[in-house]
Design an enzyme around this catalytic site. Structure first.
Site, mmCIF file in Angstrom:
data_model
loop_
_atom_site.group_PDB
_atom_site.id
_atom_site.type_symbol
_atom_site.label_atom_id
_atom_site.label_comp_id
_atom_site.label_asym_id
_atom_site.label_seq_id
_atom_site.Cartn_x
_atom_site.Cartn_y
_atom_site.Cartn_z
ATOM 1 N N GLY A 169 -20.415 -1.870 8.703
ATOM 2 C CA GLY A 169 -20.176 -1.304 9.624
ATOM 3 C C GLY A 169 -18.402 -1.256 9.220
ATOM 4 N N LYS A 178 -14.789 -0.521 -11.547
ATOM 5 C CA LYS A 178 -15.089 -1.653 -10.816
ATOM 6 C C LYS A 178 -15.603 -2.719 -12.024
ATOM 7 C CE LYS A 178 -14.188 -2.823 -6.916
ATOM 8 N NZ LYS A 178 -12.005 -2.882 -6.468
ATOM 9 N N LEU A 199 -11.246 -8.674 -5.558
ATOM 10 C CA LEU A 199 -12.281 -7.943 -4.890
ATOM 11 C C LEU A 199 -13.603 -6.436 -5.624
ATOM 12 C CD1 LEU A 199 -11.638 -7.277 -1.154
ATOM 13 C CD2 LEU A 199 -12.085 -9.517 -2.516
ATOM 14 N N SER A 200 -14.413 -7.467 -5.968
ATOM 15 C CA SER A 200 -14.584 -6.296 -6.154
ATOM 16 C C SER A 200 -16.628 -6.179 -5.593
ATOM 17 C CB SER A 200 -15.857 -7.248 -7.620
ATOM 18 O OG SER A 200 -16.493 -6.303 -8.610
ATOM 19 N N LYS A 246 -12.660 3.889 -3.661
ATOM 20 C CA LYS A 246 -14.147 2.813 -3.350
ATOM 21 C C LYS A 246 -14.829 4.358 -2.611
ATOM 22 C CE LYS A 246 -14.324 1.492 1.330
ATOM 23 N NZ LYS A 246 -14.284 0.596 2.504
ATOM 24 N N LYS A 250 -21.913 -2.408 -6.937
ATOM 25 C CA LYS A 250 -21.933 -1.541 -7.553
ATOM 26 C C LYS A 250 -21.414 -1.189 -8.721
ATOM 27 C CE LYS A 250 -22.250 1.716 -3.584
ATOM 28 N NZ LYS A 250 -22.579 0.782 -3.044
ATOM 29 N N SER A 288 0.468 -1.143 0.171
ATOM 30 C CA SER A 288 -0.105 0.217 -0.278
ATOM 31 C C SER A 288 0.906 1.164 0.047
ATOM 32 C CB SER A 288 -1.550 -0.113 1.223
ATOM 33 O OG SER A 288 0.137 0.645 2.718
ATOM 34 N N ARG A 347 -15.910 1.697 7.770
ATOM 35 C CA ARG A 347 -16.184 3.538 7.730
ATOM 36 C C ARG A 347 -16.710 4.450 7.036
ATOM 37 N NH1 ARG A 347 -9.796 4.394 7.712
ATOM 38 N NH2 ARG A 347 -9.488 2.438 6.670
HETATM 39 N N1 LIG Z 1 -15.685 -1.557 2.381
HETATM 40 C C1 LIG Z 1 -16.565 -2.472 1.446
HETATM 41 O O1 LIG Z 1 -17.986 -1.832 1.716
HETATM 42 C C2 LIG Z 1 -16.726 -3.198 0.869
HETATM 43 C C3 LIG Z 1 -17.714 -3.931 -0.075
HETATM 44 C C4 LIG Z 1 -17.492 -4.527 -1.787
HETATM 45 C C5 LIG Z 1 -16.055 -4.099 -2.104
HETATM 46 N N2 LIG Z 1 -14.974 -3.506 -2.112
HETATM 47 C C6 LIG Z 1 -13.674 -3.707 -2.139
HETATM 48 O O2 LIG Z 1 -13.057 -4.495 -1.322
HETATM 49 C C7 LIG Z 1 -11.962 -4.299 -1.685
HETATM 50 C C8 LIG Z 1 -11.417 -3.401 -0.096
HETATM 51 O O3 LIG Z 1 -11.725 -2.488 0.160
HETATM 52 P P1 LIG Z 1 -11.454 -2.007 1.989
HETATM 53 O O4 LIG Z 1 -13.137 -1.483 2.328
HETATM 54 O O5 LIG Z 1 -10.401 -2.977 2.433
HETATM 55 O O6 LIG Z 1 -11.141 -0.261 1.205
HETATM 56 P P2 LIG Z 1 -10.355 0.238 2.336
HETATM 57 O O7 LIG Z 1 -10.577 0.227 3.636
HETATM 58 O O8 LIG Z 1 -10.425 1.630 1.625
HETATM 59 O O9 LIG Z 1 -8.484 0.258 2.099
HETATM 60 C C9 LIG Z 1 -8.035 0.562 0.750
HETATM 61 C C10 LIG Z 1 -6.342 -0.096 0.758
HETATM 62 O O10 LIG Z 1 -5.855 0.537 -0.424
HETATM 63 C C11 LIG Z 1 -4.743 1.069 -0.251
HETATM 64 N N3 LIG Z 1 -4.730 1.890 -1.873
HETATM 65 C C12 LIG Z 1 -5.481 2.638 -2.256
HETATM 66 N N4 LIG Z 1 -5.329 2.848 -2.913
HETATM 67 C C13 LIG Z 1 -3.809 2.698 -3.197
HETATM 68 C C14 LIG Z 1 -3.150 2.648 -4.797
HETATM 69 N N5 LIG Z 1 -2.984 3.703 -5.752
HETATM 70 N N6 LIG Z 1 -1.635 1.786 -4.620
HETATM 71 C C15 LIG Z 1 -2.146 0.293 -3.474
HETATM 72 N N7 LIG Z 1 -3.064 0.658 -2.178
HETATM 73 C C16 LIG Z 1 -4.081 1.632 -2.044
HETATM 74 C C17 LIG Z 1 -4.474 1.791 0.497
HETATM 75 O O11 LIG Z 1 -3.821 1.779 1.685
HETATM 76 P P3 LIG Z 1 -2.857 3.570 0.992
HETATM 77 O O12 LIG Z 1 -3.809 3.873 1.382
HETATM 78 O O13 LIG Z 1 -2.203 3.778 2.314
HETATM 79 O O14 LIG Z 1 -2.208 3.632 -0.364
HETATM 80 C C18 LIG Z 1 -6.134 0.787 1.916
HETATM 81 O O15 LIG Z 1 -4.778 -0.213 2.316
HETATM 82 C C19 LIG Z 1 -12.087 -2.639 -2.908
HETATM 83 O O16 LIG Z 1 -11.437 -3.265 -4.015
HETATM 84 C C20 LIG Z 1 -13.392 -2.220 -2.792
HETATM 85 O O17 LIG Z 1 -13.245 -1.725 -4.065
HETATM 86 C C21 LIG Z 1 -15.177 -2.651 -0.031
#
Ligand SMILES: NC(=O)c1ccc[n+]([C@@H]2O[C@H](COP(=O)([O-])OP(=O)(O)OC[C@H]3O[C@@H](n4cnc5c(N)ncnc54)[C@H](OP(=O)(O)O)[C@@H]3O)[C@@H](O)[C@H]2O)c1
Length: 329
Positions: free
Chosen positions: A170, A139, A123-124, A85, A127, A37, A172
């Site tokens: 839950g 996506k 991960l997708s 996202k 949406k 990251s 953020r």
């Molecule tokens: N959370 C949900 O409700 C949800 C639902 C459906 C699908 N998803 C999918 O699940 C995946 C993970 O979501 P999450 O909730 O874990 O997201 P998150 O908590 O926002 O974490 C995003 C991560 O990606 C890193 N990141 C962002 N831009 C980057 C880049 N250009 N290069 C390298 N690292 C990068 C961030 O760290 P840094 O900022 O330090 O780089 C962080 O570690 C995503 O693909 C999202 O679309 C999430």
């Protein structure tokens, strides 16, 4: 299958990445997990939270394919979770979202092929299905890139599959902590965009479980979709504040009344298993027809999987219990 394996998680400091890392370390004798990251501070904090000799930290951006190639050296499995996202952020910074979510996906595919990674799971989100906002659009493109990558993996043996789920309860910025905060500040009328709105409910643990299944069972080109319950947003509000009123504020740009995971068109290529559905890639039609004939249960004509047509619902009492025990991640 993960004992002795090297696993890299892009976005390893995010909600999914951290929880998945904890799951892997607790349940398998992995050789190492590489957290990839950008932000060194988030990596520093994660290192403090989870001191474990099997963790490695790699600062890098998925937009930088050379950095990815370096990071993927000797890696067996890649979980691609890095993404932009937030719907409004993507809407107002479209080029940035395309660079991270689409160019980043291309770079992950190329680096994985070059490094001879065994499996990539990306991960997708719901949406990405019939998208109406830029986040969903990026996506969808990312999903298409990963599915297509199976056709040009050649003899390298790298396979790519997708795991699709809805908003994690839950996480953020999501609706539960938002409502809980309003109630804490004495608000009695909760803002509801539309009283008919429905959503899927998924906990982070269900998401991780599905990724583990995809790692184990995917052969390349599948999209794994969890079987999860739906809820009415008004019931969620009542679960948090039983005698609340509603302020109907109108549906926002880029927001759907109901979320969809499997369209009618995709249902023809989908098979049902006990806890999940698998959509097979349309690209490799000979392989797909063999798989479709041999595994899973056929879906009825006209089937689609959306939050309003789901057969499994959470009522106010169940939601109330879930919200009381929810971990904000
Ligand atoms: N959370 C949900 O409700 C949800 C639902 C459906 C699908 N998803 C999918 O699940 C995946 C993970 O979501 P999450 O909730 O874990 O997201 P998150 O908590 O926002 O974490 C995003 C991560 O990606 C890193 N990141 C962002 N831009 C980057 C880049 N250009 N290069 C390298 N690292 C990068 C961030 O760290 P840094 O900022 O330090 O780089 C962080 O570690 C995503 O693909 C999202 O679309 C999430």
């Amino acid at each position: 299958m993960f004992n002795g394996a090297s696993i890299l998680i892009t976005g390893g400091t995010g909600s999914f990445g951290k929880n998945c890392t904890k799951h892997l370390l607790a349940n398998y004798d992995v050789k190492k997990i590489i957290i990839f990251s950008r932000d060194e501070y988030k990596q520093f904090m994660f290192k403090q939270e989870l001191p474990d000799h099997r963790l490695r930290f790699f600062v890098g951006d998925v937009r930088d394919k050379y950095r990815l190639k370096r990071a993927f050296d000797g890696v067996d499995y890649v979980l691609h979770a890095a993404a932009m996202k937030q719907v409004p952020t993507c809407e107002y910074n479209p080029i940035e979202a395309i660079k991270t979510n689409v160019d980043g996906a291309t770079n992950v595919v190329e680096a994985a092929l070059d490094a001879g990674v065994k499996k990539v799971i990306a991960l997708s989100t719901d949406k990405a299905v019939n998208p109406i906002n830029l986040y969903g659009g990026t996506k969808l493109l990312s999903d298409k890139l990963f599915i297509a990558a199976n056709s040009y993996a050649g003899g390298k043996g790298t396979t790519f599959a997708i795991v699709r789920y809805g908003n994690v309860a839950g996480s953020r910025g999501s609706v539960i902590p938002y409502f809980q905060n309003l109630v804490k500040n004495g608000i009695r009328n909760l803002p509801i965009t539309d009283q008919r709105m429905t959503r899927f409910w998924i906990g982070i643990d269900n998401g991780i479980e599905l990724v583990m299944k995809a790692l184990e069972f995917s052969r390349g080109g599948e999209t794994f979709v969890s079987k999860i319950p739906s809820f009415k947003v008004t019931d969620l509000a009542r679960a948090i504040l039983p005698d609340c009123g509603f302020d109907e504020i109108g549906i926002r740009e880029g927001e759907k009344l109901h979320e969809i995971m499997i369209t009618k068109a995709d249902a023809k290529f989908t098979r049902e298993f006990d806890d999940y559905y698998v959509i097979y890639s349309h690209l490799d039609i000979d392989h797909v027809s063999t798989v479709l004939k041999s595994s899973g249960k056929e879906l009825p004509e006209g089937f689609s999987y959306s939050s309003d047509s789901n057969t499994w619902w959470l009522g106010v009492d169940e939601l109330s219990e879930l919200c009381q025990n929810i971990k904000i991640i």
